[in-house]
Write a protein that holds these residues in place. Structure first.
Motif, PDB file in Angstrom:
ATOM      1  N   ALA A  19       0.826  -1.204   0.000  1.00  0.00           N
ATOM      2  CA  ALA A  19       0.000   0.000   0.000  1.00  0.00           C
ATOM      3  C   ALA A  19       0.857   1.249   0.000  1.00  0.00           C
ATOM      4  N   SER A  20       1.976   1.200   0.758  1.00  0.00           N
ATOM      5  CA  SER A  20       2.883   2.348   0.801  1.00  0.00           C
ATOM      6  C   SER A  20       3.518   2.599  -0.558  1.00  0.00           C
ATOM      7  N   ALA A  21       3.938   1.496  -1.232  1.00  0.00           N
ATOM      8  CA  ALA A  21       4.538   1.631  -2.561  1.00  0.00           C
ATOM      9  C   ALA A  21       3.522   2.170  -3.555  1.00  0.00           C
ATOM     10  N   SER A  22       2.268   1.708  -3.464  1.00  0.00           N
ATOM     11  CA  SER A  22       1.222   2.195  -4.356  1.00  0.00           C
ATOM     12  C   SER A  22       0.949   3.676  -4.117  1.00  0.00           C
ATOM     13  N   ALA A  23       0.950   4.094  -2.845  1.00  0.00           N
ATOM     14  CA  ALA A  23       0.725   5.499  -2.523  1.00  0.00           C
ATOM     15  C   ALA A  23       1.857   6.364  -3.053  1.00  0.00           C
ATOM     16  N   GLU A  24       3.097   5.873  -2.938  1.00  0.00           N
ATOM     17  CA  GLU A  24       4.253   6.619  -3.440  1.00  0.00           C
ATOM     18  C   GLU A  24       4.161   6.799  -4.947  1.00  0.00           C
ATOM     19  N   ARG A  25       3.807   5.729  -5.662  1.00  0.00           N
ATOM     20  CA  ARG A  25       3.710   5.820  -7.128  1.00  0.00           C
ATOM     21  C   ARG A  25       2.590   6.770  -7.530  1.00  0.00           C
ATOM     22  N   LEU A  26       1.469   6.684  -6.837  1.00  0.00           N
ATOM     23  CA  LEU A  26       0.336   7.545  -7.157  1.00  0.00           C
ATOM     24  C   LEU A  26       0.671   9.007  -6.879  1.00  0.00           C
ATOM     25  N   TRP A  68      11.780  19.689  -1.131  1.00  0.00           N
ATOM     26  CA  TRP A  68      10.702  19.318  -0.220  1.00  0.00           C
ATOM     27  C   TRP A  68      10.322  17.850  -0.365  1.00  0.00           C
ATOM     28  N   ILE A  69      10.454  17.303  -1.555  1.00  0.00           N
ATOM     29  CA  ILE A  69      10.212  15.864  -1.733  1.00  0.00           C
ATOM     30  C   ILE A  69      11.262  15.063  -0.970  1.00  0.00           C
ATOM     31  N   ARG A  70      12.500  15.539  -1.003  1.00  0.00           N
ATOM     32  CA  ARG A  70      13.553  14.861  -0.249  1.00  0.00           C
ATOM     33  C   ARG A  70      13.283  14.929   1.251  1.00  0.00           C
ATOM     34  N   ARG A  71      12.687  16.016   1.697  1.00  0.00           N
ATOM     35  CA  ARG A  71      12.448  16.195   3.128  1.00  0.00           C
ATOM     36  C   ARG A  71      11.206  15.464   3.607  1.00  0.00           C
ATOM     37  N   TYR A  72      10.099  15.610   2.872  1.00  0.00           N
ATOM     38  CA  TYR A  72       8.831  15.053   3.317  1.00  0.00           C
ATOM     39  C   TYR A  72       8.483  13.725   2.653  1.00  0.00           C
ATOM     40  N   GLY A  73       9.142  13.403   1.555  1.00  0.00           N
ATOM     41  CA  GLY A  73       8.702  12.295   0.726  1.00  0.00           C
ATOM     42  C   GLY A  73       7.630  12.769  -0.239  1.00  0.00           C
ATOM     43  N   ALA A  74       7.413  12.013  -1.307  1.00  0.00           N
ATOM     44  CA  ALA A  74       6.439  12.442  -2.316  1.00  0.00           C
ATOM     45  C   ALA A  74       5.038  12.513  -1.737  1.00  0.00           C
ATOM     46  N   THR A  75       4.642  11.504  -0.934  1.00  0.00           N
ATOM     47  CA  THR A  75       3.299  11.516  -0.370  1.00  0.00           C
ATOM     48  C   THR A  75       3.127  12.642   0.629  1.00  0.00           C
ATOM     49  N   GLY A  76       4.145  12.869   1.459  1.00  0.00           N
ATOM     50  CA  GLY A  76       4.060  13.952   2.432  1.00  0.00           C
ATOM     51  C   GLY A  76       4.012  15.321   1.780  1.00  0.00           C
ATOM     52  N   PHE A  77       4.799  15.509   0.729  1.00  0.00           N
ATOM     53  CA  PHE A  77       4.811  16.785   0.014  1.00  0.00           C
ATOM     54  C   PHE A  77       3.446  17.055  -0.621  1.00  0.00           C
ATOM     55  N   LEU A  78       2.880  16.042  -1.267  1.00  0.00           N
ATOM     56  CA  LEU A  78       1.588  16.230  -1.917  1.00  0.00           C
ATOM     57  C   LEU A  78       0.486  16.466  -0.888  1.00  0.00           C
ATOM     58  N   GLU A  79       0.539  15.776   0.244  1.00  0.00           N
ATOM     59  CA  GLU A  79      -0.482  15.973   1.268  1.00  0.00           C
ATOM     60  C   GLU A  79      -0.425  17.396   1.825  1.00  0.00           C
ATOM     61  N   ARG A  80       0.762  17.945   1.948  1.00  0.00           N
ATOM     62  CA  ARG A  80       0.891  19.317   2.443  1.00  0.00           C
ATOM     63  C   ARG A  80       0.374  20.332   1.420  1.00  0.00           C
TER      64      ARG A  80
END
Length: 448
Positions: free
Chosen positions: A23-30, A49-61
């Motif tokens: 699920a985590s890998a799917s969320a990262e790809r999405l 910011w992607i390096r700091r938060y991750g792709a999912t964290g950056f998009l959620e913010r």
């Protein structure tokens, strides 16, 4: 059981962990698919910011800037339903306005992206709310393509050299494995409005590289790019086209058939999601991917302000080999190449010289020298006597000996040796050069 040893995971625990990882890998790809439509290629602010938060964290913010639970220490997650639907509604059901609402992101220490300008963040947020990553993934899958992200087995690790400018992901079409192909690849770039000389050189280099098992990478543009792709395809070789648009958008339009042929025999790659169209800035930013993917970049015909020179400069910054093919000194189309060659770029003229530079140790280009003439094979003393024979009219042996500074008997022996080889002829008491020798012929008497 060994005392103090950890309790082995039960099947249900292992299954739950596996499902969580999937699920985590799917969320990262999405999330990364959504960000390819949100962020322009090569945006180092977003990359930081992607390096700091991750792709999912950056998009959620971006999608939920007012969520007080999001802070710098919170593990990054993402609401997949929000990404799929582009939902920007608050908990009370009212819709947020991502453009007109007050934003303090540019103020140091405030907002989720301190130090990044308000307008840049507002632009990201506007695009993020409109992104439909699941639809983009379905589109590329329907075309037989795929979406690569960092961490995939097929992801080329050399792209990580770009740092925060690394692609968020790569959209691909074609049957080959990009990571494997990129290990032995060379970029051929140059002018769109190239000369017949430039097109010939690009085709010849691509054909030669393909014949040696190297992958030719270029940008599918008119001119040098097209000649390089066609040269590799004609030799049944491998070629990769890195586009500045969606992989489902044939650009330029005149290369529709060429790009379709590359998807069948090679690979078509791009940072932008399906349906995206190119812009001038995207062409320049695309070039850094070409430079990072390959072991070296060769530029063929480029003016001083040619965009292809940005590929060479990017390759130099990344520590890749930079090469150039010289053209006429009077050609403005080669002026940029000549400027590079005056610097740190290496002059190359064929595939062997390119492989010598980018290939493995011991893969040397053959020695270059002019043709060997028959007189080059003569012993020094014999060649000295031959030089003393006048070009016109029979000359006595004694005169030839005096001119050569040798004894008449020794001179006579050398003259008969030269006669048997077809360099001189005897007329009465004198000697003269044969007509064939005067014309620098390679024909000899008495065999070869």
């Amino acid at each position: 059981m060994i005392p103090g040893a950890p309790t082995p995971p039960t099947p249900s625990t292992a299954s739950s962990a596996s499902a969580s990882a999937a699920a985590s890998a799917s969320a990262e790809r999405l999330a990364r698919a959504a960000l390819t439509r949100t962020v322009e290629p090569g945006d180092e602010h977003a990359g930081r910011w992607i390096r700091r938060y991750g792709a999912t964290g950056f998009l959620e913010r971006l999608l939920h800037p007012d969520d007080g639970r999001l802070d710098d220490t919170r593990p990054h997650g993402i609401r997949l339903d929000d990404i799929r639907a582009g939902d920007t509604r608050s908990d009370d059901g009212t819709r947020r306005d991502a453009v007109t609402r007050p934003d303090d992101d540019a103020l140091p220490g405030r907002g989720p992206f301190p130090g990044t300008g308000h307008r840049r963040v507002a632009s990201w947020r506007l695009r993020a709310t409109a992104a439909e990553p699941a639809r983009d993934l379905d589109t590329v899958h329907a075309l037989g393509g795929r979406f690569l992200i960092p961490g995939d087995i097929e992801w080329p690790r050399q792209l990580d050299d770009l740092g925060d400018a690394r692609p968020i992901g790569l959209w691909l079409r074609g049957p080959a494995d990009l990571r494997t192909w990129a290990l032995r690849s060379v970029a051929l770039v140059g002018a769109r409005a190239c000369t017949p000389y430039g097109a010939h050189i690009a085709t010849d280099l691509a054909t030669g590289l393909a014949g040696k098992g190297w992958v030719v990478v270029s940008g599918a543009a008119y001119g040098i790019d097209a000649a390089a792709h066609r040269g590799a395809l004609a030799a049944d070789g491998a070629t990769v086209a890195v586009l500045a648009c969606g992989v489902d958008v044939p650009y330029p339009r005149g290369h529709d058939r060429l790009i379709r042929r590359i998807t069948e025999q090679g690979l078509v790659a791009g940072e932008l999601p399906p349906g995206s169209h190119p812009t001038p800035s995207r062409f320049i930013l695309r070039n850094r991917v070409i430079a990072a993917l390959t072991r070296g970049t060769v530029v063929i015909e480029a003016q001083h302000r040619s965009g292809s020179l940005s590929t060479v400069r990017a390759a130099a910054r990344l520590g890749r080999h930079t090469m150039g093919v010289p053209g006429p000194a009077t050609s403005a189309l080669s002026a940029g190449v000549h400027e590079l060659l005056r610097g740190d770029a290496t002059l190359v003229t064929d595939a062997e010289e390119i492989v010598e530079l980018v290939g493995d140790m011991g893969q040397l280009a053959p020695a270059r020298r002019g043709p060997v003439l028959p007189r080059d094979l003569l012993a020094p003393a014999t060649a000295h006597v031959l030089e003393a024979v006048p070009a016109r009219g029979p000359t006595p042996t004694t005169v030839i000996a005096r001119r050569a500074g040798t004894h008449p008997d020794e001179t006579l022996a050398k003259l008969y040796e030269l006669h048997s080889l077809g360099f001189v002829e005897r007329y009465g008491a004198g000697w003269q050069l044969t007509n064939g020798t005067a014309q620098a012929s390679n024909v000899r008497r008495g065999g070869t």
